[in-house]
Design a protein around this motif. Structure first.
Motif, PDB file in Angstrom:
ATOM      1  N   LYS A  21       0.771  -1.311  -0.016  1.00  0.00           N
ATOM      2  CA  LYS A  21       0.119   0.017   0.031  1.00  0.00           C
ATOM      3  C   LYS A  21       0.675   1.293   0.028  1.00  0.00           C
ATOM      4  N   ASP A  22       1.773   1.268   1.009  1.00  0.00           N
ATOM      5  CA  ASP A  22       2.675   2.396   0.909  1.00  0.00           C
ATOM      6  C   ASP A  22       3.575   2.629  -0.387  1.00  0.00           C
ATOM      7  N   CYS A  23       3.873   1.589  -1.139  1.00  0.00           N
ATOM      8  CA  CYS A  23       4.691   1.558  -2.147  1.00  0.00           C
ATOM      9  C   CYS A  23       4.000   2.275  -3.380  1.00  0.00           C
ATOM     10  N   ARG A  24       2.736   1.611  -3.343  1.00  0.00           N
ATOM     11  CA  ARG A  24       1.593   2.064  -4.384  1.00  0.00           C
ATOM     12  C   ARG A  24       1.420   3.698  -4.358  1.00  0.00           C
ATOM     13  N   VAL A  25       1.101   4.112  -3.061  1.00  0.00           N
ATOM     14  CA  VAL A  25       0.937   5.341  -2.986  1.00  0.00           C
ATOM     15  C   VAL A  25       2.277   6.225  -3.363  1.00  0.00           C
ATOM     16  N   HIS A  26       3.301   5.939  -2.984  1.00  0.00           N
ATOM     17  CA  HIS A  26       4.586   6.506  -3.407  1.00  0.00           C
ATOM     18  C   HIS A  26       4.762   6.635  -4.829  1.00  0.00           C
ATOM     19  N   ALA A  27       4.532   5.148  -5.484  1.00  0.00           N
ATOM     20  CA  ALA A  27       4.517   5.096  -7.096  1.00  0.00           C
ATOM     21  C   ALA A  27       3.769   5.925  -7.808  1.00  0.00           C
ATOM     22  N   ALA A  28       2.367   6.196  -7.015  1.00  0.00           N
ATOM     23  CA  ALA A  28       1.693   7.212  -7.930  1.00  0.00           C
ATOM     24  C   ALA A  28       1.932   8.570  -7.743  1.00  0.00           C
ATOM     25  N   MET A  69      11.074  -0.974  -6.212  1.00  0.00           N
ATOM     26  CA  MET A  69      10.775   0.131  -4.995  1.00  0.00           C
ATOM     27  C   MET A  69      10.514  -0.833  -4.028  1.00  0.00           C
ATOM     28  N   VAL A  70      11.032  -0.472  -2.929  1.00  0.00           N
ATOM     29  CA  VAL A  70      10.782  -1.135  -1.579  1.00  0.00           C
ATOM     30  C   VAL A  70      10.258   0.009  -0.420  1.00  0.00           C
ATOM     31  N   ARG A  71       9.645  -0.360   0.651  1.00  0.00           N
ATOM     32  CA  ARG A  71       8.978   0.347   1.528  1.00  0.00           C
ATOM     33  C   ARG A  71      10.276   1.094   2.500  1.00  0.00           C
ATOM     34  N   THR A  72      11.139   0.099   2.821  1.00  0.00           N
ATOM     35  CA  THR A  72      12.397   0.663   3.480  1.00  0.00           C
ATOM     36  C   THR A  72      13.507  -0.072   3.161  1.00  0.00           C
ATOM     37  N   TYR A  73      14.646   0.335   2.963  1.00  0.00           N
ATOM     38  CA  TYR A  73      15.888  -0.527   2.462  1.00  0.00           C
ATOM     39  C   TYR A  73      16.232  -1.626   3.111  1.00  0.00           C
ATOM     40  N   PRO A 101       8.510   6.263   1.304  1.00  0.00           N
ATOM     41  CA  PRO A 101       8.419   6.895   2.562  1.00  0.00           C
ATOM     42  C   PRO A 101       7.553   6.125   3.539  1.00  0.00           C
ATOM     43  N   SER A 102       7.925   5.910   4.691  1.00  0.00           N
ATOM     44  CA  SER A 102       7.204   4.976   5.744  1.00  0.00           C
ATOM     45  C   SER A 102       6.073   5.915   6.464  1.00  0.00           C
ATOM     46  N   THR A 103       5.105   5.339   6.490  1.00  0.00           N
ATOM     47  CA  THR A 103       4.086   6.240   7.264  1.00  0.00           C
ATOM     48  C   THR A 103       3.808   5.695   8.732  1.00  0.00           C
ATOM     49  N   SER A 104       4.776   4.871   9.116  1.00  0.00           N
ATOM     50  CA  SER A 104       4.512   4.542  10.515  1.00  0.00           C
ATOM     51  C   SER A 104       5.608   5.127  11.427  1.00  0.00           C
TER      52      SER A 104
END
Length: 104
Positions: A21-28, A69-73, A101-104
């Protein structure tokens, strides 16, 4: 997009679904097209033994994708030397690695 957890216990902290979910938001936000989502549950201390990661790696080595793309490295690996090798491969291929960018 690569989503990874080390085991079922970790699913509660950084679920595969939340990473995607976080990656899809960032990709968009970056107007990137997501062509595949690779999800894997396997230890983060090895990378050559992770079947799905190695399949994704083959895809970038063969020029089938132009970014990862990854959420965090630490979703790629927890070992600094392995991370360096992966980044060097991407850099040598002129590829982009993107951190959501992590949202947590």
């Amino acid at each position: 997009m690569y989503c990874h957890v080390s085991g079922d216990a970790q699913e509660d902290n950084t679920s595969l679904e939340q990473q995607e979910k976080d990656c899809r938001v960032h990709a968009a936000q970056l107007d990137l097209i997501v062509v595949d989502v690779v999800q894997e549950i396997f230890t983060g201390t090895v990378w050559k033994e992770r079947k799905k990661f190695m399949e994704m790696r083959e895809r970038y080595l063969n020029g089938e994708v132009d970014s990862i793309m990854v959420r965090t490295y630490d979703r790629l690996t927890r070992i600094a030397a392995h991370f360096y090798i992966i980044c060097e491969e991407l850099d040598e291929l002129g590829m982009v690695s993107s951190l959501s960018p992590s949202t947590s």
